[in-house]
Design an enzyme around this catalytic site. Structure first.
Site, PDB file in Angstrom:
ATOM      1  CE  LYS A  50     -19.684 -15.596   7.273  1.00 55.20           C
ATOM      2  NZ  LYS A  50     -19.917 -14.441   8.132  1.00 55.20           N
ATOM      3  N   GLY A  52     -12.949  -3.923   0.447  1.00 51.50           N
ATOM      4  CA  GLY A  52     -14.327  -3.431   0.616  1.00 51.50           C
ATOM      5  C   GLY A  52     -14.697  -2.410  -0.440  1.00 51.50           C
ATOM      6  NE  ARG A  58      -4.295  -1.585   1.651  1.00 55.74           N
ATOM      7  CZ  ARG A  58      -5.221  -2.033   2.475  1.00 55.74           C
ATOM      8  NH1 ARG A  58      -5.075  -1.886   3.768  1.00 55.74           N
ATOM      9  NH2 ARG A  58      -6.309  -2.600   2.005  1.00 55.74           N
ATOM     10  N   GLY A  84      -8.526  -8.113  -0.896  1.00 56.54           N
ATOM     11  CA  GLY A  84      -8.682  -9.097   0.168  1.00 56.54           C
ATOM     12  C   GLY A  84      -7.793 -10.326   0.040  1.00 56.54           C
TER      13      GLY A  84
HETATM   14  P1  AMP Z   1     -13.144 -13.948   1.510  1.00 57.83           P
HETATM   15  O1  AMP Z   1     -12.529 -12.995   2.479  1.00 57.83           O
HETATM   16  O2  AMP Z   1     -14.618 -13.949   1.485  1.00 57.83           O
HETATM   17  O3  AMP Z   1     -12.515 -13.875   0.150  1.00 57.83           O
HETATM   18  O4  AMP Z   1     -12.827 -15.392   2.102  1.00 57.83           O
HETATM   19  C1  AMP Z   1     -11.548 -15.899   2.195  1.00 57.83           C
HETATM   20  C2  AMP Z   1     -11.568 -17.117   3.057  1.00 57.83           C
HETATM   21  O5  AMP Z   1     -12.443 -18.088   2.515  1.00 57.83           O
HETATM   22  C3  AMP Z   1     -10.232 -17.781   3.162  1.00 57.83           C
HETATM   23  O6  AMP Z   1      -9.691 -17.564   4.428  1.00 57.83           O
HETATM   24  C4  AMP Z   1     -10.534 -19.246   2.896  1.00 57.83           C
HETATM   25  O7  AMP Z   1      -9.927 -20.115   3.821  1.00 57.83           O
HETATM   26  C5  AMP Z   1     -12.018 -19.322   3.017  1.00 57.83           C
HETATM   27  N1  AMP Z   1     -12.559 -20.478   2.263  1.00 57.83           N
HETATM   28  C6  AMP Z   1     -12.303 -20.817   0.998  1.00 57.83           C
HETATM   29  N2  AMP Z   1     -12.912 -21.967   0.665  1.00 57.83           N
HETATM   30  C7  AMP Z   1     -13.569 -22.393   1.764  1.00 57.83           C
HETATM   31  C8  AMP Z   1     -14.366 -23.529   2.055  1.00 57.83           C
HETATM   32  N3  AMP Z   1     -14.594 -24.452   1.131  1.00 57.83           N
HETATM   33  N4  AMP Z   1     -14.896 -23.625   3.287  1.00 57.83           N
HETATM   34  C9  AMP Z   1     -14.665 -22.674   4.211  1.00 57.83           C
HETATM   35  N5  AMP Z   1     -13.913 -21.581   3.994  1.00 57.83           N
HETATM   36  C10 AMP Z   1     -13.359 -21.437   2.788  1.00 57.83           C
END
Ligand code: AMP
Length: 419
Positions: A222, A398, A61, A375
């Site tokens: 999620k 974000g 950054r 992210g």
């Molecule tokens: P995000 O910040 O929404 O991009 O989420 C990233 C996180 O999603 C990472 O820390 C991953 O470990 C998690 N992730 C990826 N695939 C899975 C999965 N199949 N089940 C649970 N968590 C997951």
């Protein structure tokens, strides 16, 4: 300098976002300003991650705003830099001072940086009044004052009083209407920095003018974090490749067996609607054909490969399998524009990093425009050392998600429009 009120300010939320994107790209640039002998207040995003000893883990950054800093200095101005760091909650937190950032910036730019222990007050005012062209002052963490997050006009005026012009290069903080991002623009002519411009151009192109086939790869934990993007992208993409934790809410919506995989029960209905809406729009939402599953989310446990929707009751889906990688690879090879947000499995664990790794490596070789949206995906790409092979890696998690959902970024809307 007298009080300056920029025209209008938008407060629309477009579902589609293309008009919004076009509007936000037409903002005044730092290159449109006459900077000679001016004091320029620059909002940057120095919200770096620090280790236990307070050392900077990743200086991306800081590096990202160097072009704007150099440009302003070369044009004969002095710089007053302004940033937040972490979440001190409106009070002084010693370990969230910007001192390590000042040292790193000095090393990167090869010039002295005068670090202040405050961001407003008499000492700051006297020091900034005395700056000469070429001087760099870094003010203290803006979030040591609760007025920052409240977008308090009096606090914003105190910040604005320090300079003649305002430049915002903090794309990562652009979705927040704070005193140092939005409030100051009521009192100073306000333009976008070079990083802010590039972010808006690259992300804006996805909404307004992507070369087709346009493919989005969405993963991460999620579905709830990505629903806005899904709605907005299924009108634009030919294919949306789904992986990561959000897979299982979609699969459950289709009535498949997902075992103990991550499912957001309250989003199942919306997932079903998205699948229906996508088929009406001619967008193919591609769910994994196979999964790597285990009884626990950790390395060293027995890993099984199962077909779509055949996850045994006591197993979790933790990565995409080889047939899915093959399917996704074929689609990615044909794409001319690719947006990626969210790892395709629990990539922090070696056993479940294969899908994310395979797709990242394919993107690194791709001739398409490849945009990575903030992210965890950025960490994955960096870990593999292929960050430089992407067309654009966004510095804002974000902020990029908000922008791509078609939500106005308040800190961008409040900048002046180009004449
Ligand atoms: P995000 O910040 O929404 O991009 O989420 C990233 C996180 O999603 C990472 O820390 C991953 O470990 C998690 N992730 C990826 N695939 C899975 C999965 N199949 N089940 C649970 N968590 C997951």
């Amino acid at each position: 300098m007298g009080i300056f009120l920029p025209g209008g300010g938008f407060s629309l939320i477009y579902r589609g976002g293309d008009k919004l994107a076009a509007m936000q790209i037409r903002k005044l640039s730092v290159k449109d300003l006459d900077l000679k002998d001016k004091r320029v207040l620059v909002r940057v995003d120095f919200n770096v991650s620090l280790d236990e000893e307070g050392k900077i883990r990743d200086d991306t950054r800081i590096r990202a705003v160097l072009p704007t800093i150099k440009y302003i200095l070369e044009e004969g101005a002095s710089l007053i830099l302004l940033s937040h760091l972490g979440r001190p909650g409106g009070k002084v937190v010693e370990k969230l001072r910007l001192n390590p950032v000042a040292h790193r910036l000095e090393e990167l730019i090869g010039r002295p940086v005068l670090k202040m222990d405050e961001c407003v007050g008499n000492r700051v005012r006297q020091t900034t009044r005395g700056t000469k062209p070429g001087d760099i002052v870094l003010l203290e963490n803006t979030r040591f004052h609760k007025e920052e997050s409240q977008n308090n006009p009096e606090f914003a005026r105190k910040l604005a009083d320090l300079a003649d012009l305002f430049v915002n290069d903090a794309f990562g903080a652009a979705h927040r209407a704070h005193a140092s991002t939005v409030g100051v623009t009521r009192f100073l002519p306000a333009a976008a920095g070079l990083l802010m411009q590039r972010e808006l151009e690259m992300l804006g192109e996805l909404l307004t003018n992507p070369r087709i086939p346009f493919v989005a790869i969405l993963g991460g934990a999620k579905i709830s974090d990505k629903i806005g993007i899904l709605h907005n992208f299924l009108k634009r993409c030919q294919d949306i490749l789904v992986g990561g934790g959000m897979t299982y809410t979609f699969l459950k919506a289709e009535g498949a067996q997902v075992g103990r995989s991550l499912v957001e029960e309250e989003k199942i209905e919306e997932a079903r609607e998205i699948l229906k809406e996508a088929s009406g729009e001619g967008c193919r939402i591609r769910l994994p054909l196979d999964h790597l599953v285990a009884r626990e989310a950790r390395d060293g446990v027995g890993v099984r490969l199962v077909d779509r929707g055949e996850i045994p009751p006591d197993y979790l889906g933790l990565d995409i399998g080889p047939r899915t990688i093959e399917l996704f690879s074929g689609i990615i090879r044909e794409a001319r524009t690719i947006f990626w947000n969210g790892p395709l499995g629990m990539f922090e664990l070696i056993s479940f990093s294969q899908g994310t790794r395979a797709i990242a490596e394919l993107l690194a070789e791709s001739g398409a425009t490849v945009v990575i949206g903030g992210g965890e995906t950025v960490s994955a790409v960096k870990k593999l050392g292929i960050e430089g092979k992407m067309t654009h890696v966004s510095t804002g998690g974000g902020a990029s998600l908000s922008f791509l959902q078609g939500i106005e970024l308040p800190a961008v809307a409040s900048l002046m429009d180009k004449k």
